[in-house]
Scaffold this motif. Structure first.
Motif, PDB file in Angstrom:
ATOM      1  N   ALA A  47       0.818  -1.213   0.000  1.00  0.00           N
ATOM      2  CA  ALA A  47       0.000   0.000   0.000  1.00  0.00           C
ATOM      3  C   ALA A  47       0.854   1.267   0.000  1.00  0.00           C
ATOM      4  CB  ALA A  47      -0.907   0.007   1.227  1.00  0.00           C
ATOM      5  N   GLY A  48       2.180   1.103  -0.158  1.00  0.00           N
ATOM      6  CA  GLY A  48       3.039   2.281  -0.100  1.00  0.00           C
ATOM      7  C   GLY A  48       4.150   2.241  -1.135  1.00  0.00           C
ATOM      8  N   PHE A  49       5.233   2.894  -0.794  1.00  0.00           N
ATOM      9  CA  PHE A  49       6.382   3.002  -1.681  1.00  0.00           C
ATOM     10  C   PHE A  49       7.648   2.756  -0.874  1.00  0.00           C
ATOM     11  CE2 PHE A  49       3.030   5.576  -3.428  1.00  0.00           C
ATOM     12  CZ  PHE A  49       3.073   5.291  -4.784  1.00  0.00           C
ATOM     13  N   ALA A  50       8.685   2.258  -1.563  1.00  0.00           N
ATOM     14  CA  ALA A  50       9.971   2.025  -0.896  1.00  0.00           C
ATOM     15  C   ALA A  50      11.095   2.158  -1.925  1.00  0.00           C
ATOM     16  CB  ALA A  50       9.989   0.639  -0.259  1.00  0.00           C
ATOM     17  N   ASP A  51      12.320   2.294  -1.433  1.00  0.00           N
ATOM     18  CA  ASP A  51      13.501   2.358  -2.295  1.00  0.00           C
ATOM     19  C   ASP A  51      14.178   0.991  -2.294  1.00  0.00           C
ATOM     20  OD1 ASP A  51      12.888   5.023  -2.480  1.00  0.00           O
ATOM     21  OD2 ASP A  51      14.506   5.688  -1.153  1.00  0.00           O
ATOM     22  N   PHE A  52      14.638   0.549  -3.462  1.00  0.00           N
ATOM     23  CA  PHE A  52      15.297  -0.749  -3.596  1.00  0.00           C
ATOM     24  C   PHE A  52      16.510  -0.630  -4.510  1.00  0.00           C
ATOM     25  CE2 PHE A  52      10.835  -1.842  -2.796  1.00  0.00           C
ATOM     26  CZ  PHE A  52      10.973  -2.712  -1.724  1.00  0.00           C
ATOM     27  N   VAL A  53      17.432  -1.601  -4.388  1.00  0.00           N
ATOM     28  CA  VAL A  53      18.554  -1.648  -5.324  1.00  0.00           C
ATOM     29  C   VAL A  53      18.028  -2.048  -6.696  1.00  0.00           C
ATOM     30  CG1 VAL A  53      20.261  -2.221  -3.559  1.00  0.00           C
ATOM     31  CG2 VAL A  53      19.122  -4.057  -4.800  1.00  0.00           C
ATOM     32  N   LEU A  54      18.738  -1.642  -7.753  1.00  0.00           N
ATOM     33  CA  LEU A  54      18.326  -2.009  -9.108  1.00  0.00           C
ATOM     34  C   LEU A  54      18.573  -3.494  -9.349  1.00  0.00           C
ATOM     35  CD1 LEU A  54      19.657   1.013 -11.185  1.00  0.00           C
ATOM     36  CD2 LEU A  54      17.291   0.482 -10.612  1.00  0.00           C
ATOM     37  N   PRO A  55      17.727  -4.134 -10.141  1.00  0.00           N
ATOM     38  CA  PRO A  55      17.915  -5.556 -10.439  1.00  0.00           C
ATOM     39  C   PRO A  55      19.223  -5.824 -11.203  1.00  0.00           C
ATOM     40  CG  PRO A  55      15.750  -4.795 -11.160  1.00  0.00           C
ATOM     41  CD  PRO A  55      16.530  -3.596 -10.747  1.00  0.00           C
ATOM     42  N   ASN A  56      19.798  -6.973 -10.948  1.00  0.00           N
ATOM     43  CA  ASN A  56      20.997  -7.463 -11.649  1.00  0.00           C
ATOM     44  C   ASN A  56      22.150  -6.475 -11.604  1.00  0.00           C
ATOM     45  OD1 ASN A  56      19.892  -9.994 -12.460  1.00  0.00           O
ATOM     46  ND2 ASN A  56      18.636  -8.853 -13.914  1.00  0.00           N
ATOM     47  N   ALA A  57      22.306  -5.796 -10.492  1.00  0.00           N
ATOM     48  CA  ALA A  57      23.405  -4.844 -10.311  1.00  0.00           C
ATOM     49  C   ALA A  57      24.152  -5.198  -9.030  1.00  0.00           C
ATOM     50  CB  ALA A  57      22.863  -3.422 -10.254  1.00  0.00           C
ATOM     51  N   PRO A  58      25.117  -6.126  -9.110  1.00  0.00           N
ATOM     52  CA  PRO A  58      25.846  -6.507  -7.900  1.00  0.00           C
ATOM     53  C   PRO A  58      26.649  -5.331  -7.354  1.00  0.00           C
ATOM     54  CG  PRO A  58      26.945  -7.388  -9.841  1.00  0.00           C
ATOM     55  CD  PRO A  58      25.650  -6.790 -10.303  1.00  0.00           C
ATOM     56  N   LYS A  59      26.680  -5.214  -6.041  1.00  0.00           N
ATOM     57  CA  LYS A  59      27.439  -4.122  -5.423  1.00  0.00           C
ATOM     58  C   LYS A  59      28.927  -4.261  -5.741  1.00  0.00           C
ATOM     59  CE  LYS A  59      25.964  -2.091  -1.696  1.00  0.00           C
ATOM     60  NZ  LYS A  59      25.871  -0.652  -1.717  1.00  0.00           N
ATOM     61  N   PHE A  60      29.463  -5.470  -5.685  1.00  0.00           N
ATOM     62  CA  PHE A  60      30.879  -5.700  -5.986  1.00  0.00           C
ATOM     63  C   PHE A  60      31.034  -6.830  -7.001  1.00  0.00           C
ATOM     64  CE2 PHE A  60      30.953  -4.080  -1.616  1.00  0.00           C
ATOM     65  CZ  PHE A  60      31.849  -3.041  -1.756  1.00  0.00           C
ATOM     66  N   SER A  61      31.985  -6.686  -7.893  1.00  0.00           N
ATOM     67  CA  SER A  61      32.398  -7.793  -8.763  1.00  0.00           C
ATOM     68  C   SER A  61      33.871  -7.596  -9.093  1.00  0.00           C
ATOM     69  CB  SER A  61      31.549  -7.875 -10.037  1.00  0.00           C
ATOM     70  OG  SER A  61      31.649  -6.691 -10.781  1.00  0.00           O
ATOM     71  N   SER A  62      34.561  -8.704  -9.345  1.00  0.00           N
ATOM     72  CA  SER A  62      35.989  -8.621  -9.642  1.00  0.00           C
ATOM     73  C   SER A  62      36.415  -9.813 -10.491  1.00  0.00           C
ATOM     74  CB  SER A  62      36.807  -8.576  -8.355  1.00  0.00           C
ATOM     75  OG  SER A  62      36.581  -9.756  -7.601  1.00  0.00           O
ATOM     76  N   ASN A  63      37.571  -9.650 -11.121  1.00  0.00           N
ATOM     77  CA  ASN A  63      38.110 -10.691 -11.982  1.00  0.00           C
ATOM     78  C   ASN A  63      39.628 -10.547 -12.002  1.00  0.00           C
ATOM     79  OD1 ASN A  63      38.918 -12.345 -14.121  1.00  0.00           O
ATOM     80  ND2 ASN A  63      37.123 -11.873 -15.331  1.00  0.00           N
ATOM     81  N   VAL A  64      40.331 -11.662 -11.882  1.00  0.00           N
ATOM     82  CA  VAL A  64      41.781 -11.676 -12.064  1.00  0.00           C
ATOM     83  C   VAL A  64      42.115 -12.814 -13.015  1.00  0.00           C
ATOM     84  CG1 VAL A  64      42.389 -10.638  -9.841  1.00  0.00           C
ATOM     85  CG2 VAL A  64      42.163 -13.103 -10.013  1.00  0.00           C
ATOM     86  N   SER A  65      43.145 -12.604 -13.827  1.00  0.00           N
ATOM     87  CA  SER A  65      43.551 -13.667 -14.744  1.00  0.00           C
ATOM     88  C   SER A  65      45.047 -13.582 -15.004  1.00  0.00           C
ATOM     89  CB  SER A  65      42.784 -13.582 -16.069  1.00  0.00           C
ATOM     90  OG  SER A  65      43.118 -12.404 -16.762  1.00  0.00           O
ATOM     91  N   ALA A  66      45.586 -14.706 -15.446  1.00  0.00           N
ATOM     92  CA  ALA A  66      46.998 -14.786 -15.808  1.00  0.00           C
ATOM     93  C   ALA A  66      47.116 -15.633 -17.072  1.00  0.00           C
ATOM     94  CB  ALA A  66      47.812 -15.400 -14.678  1.00  0.00           C
ATOM     95  N   ARG A  67      48.019 -15.220 -17.954  1.00  0.00           N
ATOM     96  CA  ARG A  67      48.280 -15.971 -19.186  1.00  0.00           C
ATOM     97  C   ARG A  67      49.790 -15.992 -19.399  1.00  0.00           C
ATOM     98  NH1 ARG A  67      46.228 -17.472 -24.371  1.00  0.00           N
ATOM     99  NH2 ARG A  67      47.800 -17.146 -25.985  1.00  0.00           N
ATOM    100  N   TYR A  68      50.294 -17.180 -19.678  1.00  0.00           N
ATOM    101  CA  TYR A  68      51.709 -17.331 -19.973  1.00  0.00           C
ATOM    102  C   TYR A  68      51.850 -18.057 -21.303  1.00  0.00           C
ATOM    103  CZ  TYR A  68      56.658 -18.444 -19.505  1.00  0.00           C
ATOM    104  OH  TYR A  68      58.010 -18.552 -19.710  1.00  0.00           O
ATOM    105  N   GLU A  69      52.564 -17.436 -22.228  1.00  0.00           N
ATOM    106  CA  GLU A  69      52.789 -18.012 -23.557  1.00  0.00           C
ATOM    107  C   GLU A  69      54.298 -18.204 -23.727  1.00  0.00           C
ATOM    108  OE1 GLU A  69      50.425 -16.677 -27.105  1.00  0.00           O
ATOM    109  OE2 GLU A  69      52.422 -15.990 -27.737  1.00  0.00           O
ATOM    110  N   PHE A  70      54.694 -19.386 -24.218  1.00  0.00           N
ATOM    111  CA  PHE A  70      56.121 -19.688 -24.335  1.00  0.00           C
ATOM    112  C   PHE A  70      56.365 -20.626 -25.508  1.00  0.00           C
ATOM    113  CE2 PHE A  70      53.998 -22.474 -21.418  1.00  0.00           C
ATOM    114  CZ  PHE A  70      54.447 -23.746 -21.728  1.00  0.00           C
TER     115      PHE A  70
END
Length: 164
Positions: A47-70
């Motif tokens: 019966a009212g209104f509220a504030d919410f986070v947006l859908p599919n928007a994670p607060k944090f995300s990260s990625n690390v990678s390594a590639r070695y070519e020889f």
């Protein structure tokens, strides 16, 4: 549809960080991270209104990678690994806990070899066989259940390519 429908006001603030380091020939490290602070304002709920986070928007995300070519014999070999972390996400405009998708960690690995115009690759995706929820969609049932889709479990694949 009966009645008037409109979008609510929303805002997103955030920051991103990307980095690539090449400490020696053939070796690359990369890292990225993001932070999102999102809000949908005055979302109609009950019966009212509220504030919410947006859908599919994670607060944090990260990625690390390594590639070695020889050099290996007459060709080139490569080893690649990556780790990704994606935070908890809401899946609807109204942030009900049952509709949240939990955070996940994902590890991938790849071995490759190139010889002239032919390349071979062996991949392992989701190395740790983590249960990763990709999305959640509320089901319109009396139980209030949620349908979740999941990413593939540990997957092995290989390929052979010929460059013409």
């Amino acid at each position: 549809m009966n009645g008037k429908r409109s979008n609510v006001d929303a805002w997103v603030r955030g920051a991103e960080f990307d980095m690539v380091i090449r400490p020696m020939r053939g070796l690359n490290f990369s890292a990225s991270a993001s932070y999102l602070d999102s809000k949908a304002k005055n979302v109609p709920v009950g019966a009212g209104f509220a504030d919410f986070v947006l859908p599919n928007a994670p607060k944090f995300s990260s990625n690390v990678s390594a590639r070695y070519e020889f050099d290996l014999g007459p060709g080139k070999a490569s080893i690649f690994g990556s780790y990704a972390r994606v935070g908890r996400r809401s899946t609807s405009a109204v942030d009900y806990a049952i509709e949240n998708v939990p955070a996940y960690n994902k590890v991938d690995f790849r071995l490759g070899y190139e010889l002239d115009r032919v390349s071979f690759a062996f991949n392992i995706r989701n190395l740790t066989n983590a249960l990763i929820y990709n999305s959640g969609v509320p089901s319109e049932t009396i139980t209030g259940s949620v349908f979740n889709s999941v990413l593939a479990p540990r997957t092995f694949s290989g390929s052979i390519s010929l460059r013409l």
